[in-house]
Design an enzyme around this catalytic site. Structure first.
Site, PDB file in Angstrom:
ATOM      1  N   LYS A 153      31.378  40.851  34.973  1.00  0.00           N
ATOM      2  CA  LYS A 153      31.034  39.446  34.703  1.00  0.00           C
ATOM      3  C   LYS A 153      29.728  39.350  33.922  1.00  0.00           C
ATOM      4  CE  LYS A 153      30.867  34.870  36.796  1.00  0.00           C
ATOM      5  NZ  LYS A 153      31.696  34.302  35.721  1.00  0.00           N
ATOM      6  N   MET A 199      39.233  26.923  39.011  1.00  0.00           N
ATOM      7  CA  MET A 199      40.491  26.160  38.991  1.00  0.00           C
ATOM      8  C   MET A 199      41.238  26.249  40.320  1.00  0.00           C
ATOM      9  SD  MET A 199      41.199  25.025  35.792  1.00  0.00           S
ATOM     10  CE  MET A 199      40.301  25.117  34.251  1.00  0.00           C
ATOM     11  N   HIS A 235      30.447  38.740  42.289  1.00  0.00           N
ATOM     12  CA  HIS A 235      31.574  38.990  41.379  1.00  0.00           C
ATOM     13  C   HIS A 235      31.576  40.448  40.933  1.00  0.00           C
ATOM     14  CE1 HIS A 235      31.628  34.566  40.939  1.00  0.00           C
ATOM     15  NE2 HIS A 235      32.890  34.729  40.579  1.00  0.00           N
ATOM     16  N   HIS A 236      32.679  40.825  40.310  1.00  0.00           N
ATOM     17  CA  HIS A 236      32.899  42.159  39.750  1.00  0.00           C
ATOM     18  C   HIS A 236      31.827  42.553  38.719  1.00  0.00           C
ATOM     19  CE1 HIS A 236      34.482  40.093  36.119  1.00  0.00           C
ATOM     20  NE2 HIS A 236      34.895  39.191  37.007  1.00  0.00           N
ATOM     21  N   THR A 286      31.323  28.690  39.298  1.00  0.00           N
ATOM     22  CA  THR A 286      31.617  28.131  40.627  1.00  0.00           C
ATOM     23  C   THR A 286      30.336  27.802  41.376  1.00  0.00           C
ATOM     24  OG1 THR A 286      33.542  29.562  40.672  1.00  0.00           O
ATOM     25  CG2 THR A 286      32.900  28.546  42.761  1.00  0.00           C
TER      26      THR A 286
HETATM   27  N1  LIG Z   1      37.380  28.578  35.890  1.00  0.00           N
HETATM   28  C1  LIG Z   1      37.997  29.525  36.587  1.00  0.00           C
HETATM   29  O1  LIG Z   1      38.759  29.287  37.537  1.00  0.00           O
HETATM   30  C2  LIG Z   1      37.780  30.959  36.177  1.00  0.00           C
HETATM   31  C3  LIG Z   1      36.982  31.222  35.104  1.00  0.00           C
HETATM   32  N2  LIG Z   1      36.840  32.495  34.641  1.00  0.00           N
HETATM   33  C4  LIG Z   1      36.076  32.641  33.423  1.00  0.00           C
HETATM   34  O2  LIG Z   1      36.987  32.947  32.363  1.00  0.00           O
HETATM   35  C5  LIG Z   1      36.311  33.721  31.376  1.00  0.00           C
HETATM   36  C6  LIG Z   1      37.106  34.981  31.091  1.00  0.00           C
HETATM   37  O3  LIG Z   1      37.113  35.804  32.229  1.00  0.00           O
HETATM   38  P1  LIG Z   1      37.905  37.216  32.231  1.00  0.00           P
HETATM   39  O4  LIG Z   1      39.349  36.982  31.950  1.00  0.00           O
HETATM   40  O5  LIG Z   1      37.497  37.903  33.466  1.00  0.00           O
HETATM   41  O6  LIG Z   1      37.209  37.923  30.981  1.00  0.00           O
HETATM   42  P2  LIG Z   1      37.829  39.007  29.975  1.00  0.00           P
HETATM   43  O7  LIG Z   1      36.670  39.551  29.198  1.00  0.00           O
HETATM   44  O8  LIG Z   1      38.714  39.942  30.720  1.00  0.00           O
HETATM   45  O9  LIG Z   1      38.765  38.126  29.008  1.00  0.00           O
HETATM   46  C7  LIG Z   1      38.302  37.318  27.945  1.00  0.00           C
HETATM   47  C8  LIG Z   1      39.229  37.561  26.779  1.00  0.00           C
HETATM   48  O10 LIG Z   1      38.895  36.642  25.737  1.00  0.00           O
HETATM   49  C9  LIG Z   1      38.924  37.384  24.519  1.00  0.00           C
HETATM   50  N3  LIG Z   1      38.213  36.710  23.442  1.00  0.00           N
HETATM   51  C10 LIG Z   1      36.898  36.769  23.123  1.00  0.00           C
HETATM   52  N4  LIG Z   1      36.649  36.044  22.008  1.00  0.00           N
HETATM   53  C11 LIG Z   1      37.843  35.556  21.607  1.00  0.00           C
HETATM   54  C12 LIG Z   1      38.265  34.757  20.499  1.00  0.00           C
HETATM   55  N5  LIG Z   1      37.392  34.303  19.582  1.00  0.00           N
HETATM   56  N6  LIG Z   1      39.570  34.469  20.376  1.00  0.00           N
HETATM   57  C13 LIG Z   1      40.473  34.899  21.280  1.00  0.00           C
HETATM   58  N7  LIG Z   1      40.144  35.665  22.348  1.00  0.00           N
HETATM   59  C14 LIG Z   1      38.852  35.987  22.511  1.00  0.00           C
HETATM   60  C15 LIG Z   1      38.321  38.715  24.893  1.00  0.00           C
HETATM   61  O11 LIG Z   1      38.584  39.701  23.914  1.00  0.00           O
HETATM   62  P3  LIG Z   1      37.531  40.933  23.728  1.00  0.00           P
HETATM   63  O12 LIG Z   1      37.407  41.586  25.069  1.00  0.00           O
HETATM   64  O13 LIG Z   1      38.227  41.786  22.719  1.00  0.00           O
HETATM   65  O14 LIG Z   1      36.263  40.329  23.245  1.00  0.00           O
HETATM   66  C16 LIG Z   1      39.058  38.983  26.202  1.00  0.00           C
HETATM   67  O15 LIG Z   1      40.332  39.550  26.001  1.00  0.00           O
HETATM   68  C17 LIG Z   1      34.898  33.952  31.918  1.00  0.00           C
HETATM   69  O16 LIG Z   1      34.026  32.961  31.385  1.00  0.00           O
HETATM   70  C18 LIG Z   1      35.056  33.740  33.414  1.00  0.00           C
HETATM   71  O17 LIG Z   1      33.872  33.377  34.065  1.00  0.00           O
HETATM   72  C19 LIG Z   1      37.459  33.539  35.229  1.00  0.00           C
HETATM   73  C20 LIG Z   1      38.252  33.343  36.325  1.00  0.00           C
HETATM   74  C21 LIG Z   1      38.473  32.022  36.891  1.00  0.00           C
HETATM   75  O1  LIG Z   2      34.275  35.727  35.892  1.00  0.00           O
HETATM   76  C1  LIG Z   2      35.034  35.627  36.877  1.00  0.00           C
HETATM   77  O2  LIG Z   2      35.747  36.561  37.273  1.00  0.00           O
HETATM   78  C2  LIG Z   2      35.103  34.325  37.562  1.00  0.00           C
HETATM   79  N1  LIG Z   2      34.497  33.329  37.011  1.00  0.00           N
HETATM   80  C3  LIG Z   2      34.437  32.004  37.505  1.00  0.00           C
HETATM   81  C4  LIG Z   2      32.999  31.646  37.824  1.00  0.00           C
HETATM   82  O3  LIG Z   2      32.110  31.915  36.996  1.00  0.00           O
HETATM   83  O4  LIG Z   2      32.753  31.084  38.891  1.00  0.00           O
HETATM   84  C5  LIG Z   2      35.424  31.718  38.599  1.00  0.00           C
HETATM   85  C6  LIG Z   2      35.708  32.860  39.511  1.00  0.00           C
HETATM   86  O5  LIG Z   2      34.741  32.929  40.499  1.00  0.00           O
HETATM   87  C7  LIG Z   2      35.910  34.184  38.794  1.00  0.00           C
END
Ligand SMILES: NC(=O)C1=CN([C@@H]2O[C@H](COP(=O)(O)OP(=O)(O)OC[C@H]3O[C@@H](n4cnc5c(N)ncnc54)[C@H](OP(=O)(O)O)[C@@H]3O)[C@@H](O)[C@H]2O)C=CC1
Ligand SMILES: O=C(O)C1=N[C@H](C(=O)O)C[C@H](O)C1
Length: 268
Positions: free
Chosen positions: A158, A124, A154-155, A165
């Site tokens: 992931k 985004m 990535h970290h 991306t």
């Molecule tokens: N498009 C973009 O710009 C970006 C995309 N991302 C993507 O976003 C996603 C999340 O990343 P990130 O925040 O690091 O991951 P996290 O694991 O930190 O966060 C995901 C959250 O979603 C929760 N979750 C899982 N299942 C459900 C459900 N059924 N209902 C509600 N909540 C739920 C998880 O809970 P629990 O841990 O308890 O399962 C967790 O708290 C990934 O796919 C990542 O690649 C990330 C950054 C930027």
């Molecule tokens: O999981 C992440 O952290 C991120 N996920 C996205 C991706 O899969 O590209 C975006 C960003 O790079 C961080």
């Protein structure tokens, strides 16, 4: 605009809650986590480190969506597909950052977009979407003598690869070349691979530590190499993009849009 954050306790969920608080024209109206999460009932603001917002984290998305104008979703593919159905029912905007969706998930999301305004992107941030445009232009300008390789890091937490991306950048490269990515991508190399297929778009994945997100697209020719890259220093860039997308999508006609639409970069 009233926004719900799903996955409110996650890395992106907490970042989104902080960015919503700092952004004019939006407010947090609901926060959702999965049933059984230890965070159910906790205040979303307190969890995100910004003090009480009087928004308790809940596990029943439908009534929460019914009171909102949009949902910001950075969770997991199965949850995102479920949320797409609920957002369509509630006729609210659904901003999807979740990556790692399978073709069936993408089809379900496209079906939901008949009734809901969905913005979905593997990244985004403004920077990555601009990088995508530059990659498309570079791939169009250079012929198959330039091999395209995409490297991402990535970290350690992931769970999907290649990153959303990397795939977005691969799609842009393929589009510049006028080819289909799935017919030309090389996502894994191991053992005796043989020489590189002509016209392939290769991916390499690194995981470790706390890296927010780093991407490089290399166009490698005979005797010279072009490298186009983006480094994410902070998750705020993704959250700002998601909130911008929600404001853009509010009251817009149903459909499946990308960040290129939001940023006015489509067709550039
Ligand atoms: N498009 C973009 O710009 C970006 C995309 N991302 C993507 O976003 C996603 C999340 O990343 P990130 O925040 O690091 O991951 P996290 O694991 O930190 O966060 C995901 C959250 O979603 C929760 N979750 C899982 N299942 C459900 C459900 N059924 N209902 C509600 N909540 C739920 C998880 O809970 P629990 O841990 O308890 O399962 C967790 O708290 C990934 O796919 C990542 O690649 C990330 C950054 C930027
Ligand atoms: O999981 C992440 O952290 C991120 N996920 C996205 C991706 O899969 O590209 C975006 C960003 O790079 C961080």
């Amino acid at each position: 605009m009233k926004l719900v954050v799903v996955g409110a306790a996650g890395r992106m969920g907490q970042t989104l809650i902080r960015v919503i608080r700092q952004t004019e024209g939006v407010r947090l109206s609901g926060a959702v986590e999965r049933a059984g999460s230890p965070f159910i009932g906790r205040d979303a603001g307190e969890l995100a480190g910004i003090g009480m917002l009087n928004v308790a984290i809940r596990d029943d998305p439908l009534p929460v969506f019914a009171e909102a104008d949009g949902v910001l979703d950075f969770t997991v593919p199965a949850a995102t597909v479920e949320f797409a159905g609920y957002a369509a029912q509630a006729r609210i905007a659904h901003i999807i950052g979740t990556t790692g969706c399978a073709p069936d998930d993408e089809a379900a999301i496209a079906a939901a977009a008949r009734h809901a305004t969905i913005v979905k992107s593997g990244n985004m941030s403004l920077g990555v979407n601009l990088l995508g445009v530059l990659v498309r232009q570079a791939a169009a300008a250079l012929d198959e003598d330039f091999d395209i390789e995409i490297v991402e890091m990535h970290h350690r937490h992931k769970v999907d690869a290649p990153s959303g991306t990397a795939l977005l950048l691969g799609e842009e490269a393929a589009s510049g070349r006028g080819i289909a990515l799935d017919e030309h991508s090389v996502r894994v190399r191991d053992g005796h691979t043989g020489p590189r297929p002509n016209g392939a778009i290769g991916f390499a994945t690194l995981r470790g530590g706390s890296v927010v997100g780093e991407h490089q697209v290399i166009l490698a020719g005979e005797g010279e190499r072009i490298a186009l890259s983006h480094l994410a220093e902070d998750r705020t860039i993704f959250a700002r993009g998601a909130v911008k997308a929600a404001l853009w999508a509010h009251r817009r006609k149903p459909g499946l849009y990308s960040m290129l639409d939001v940023l006015g970069l489509e067709g550039r």
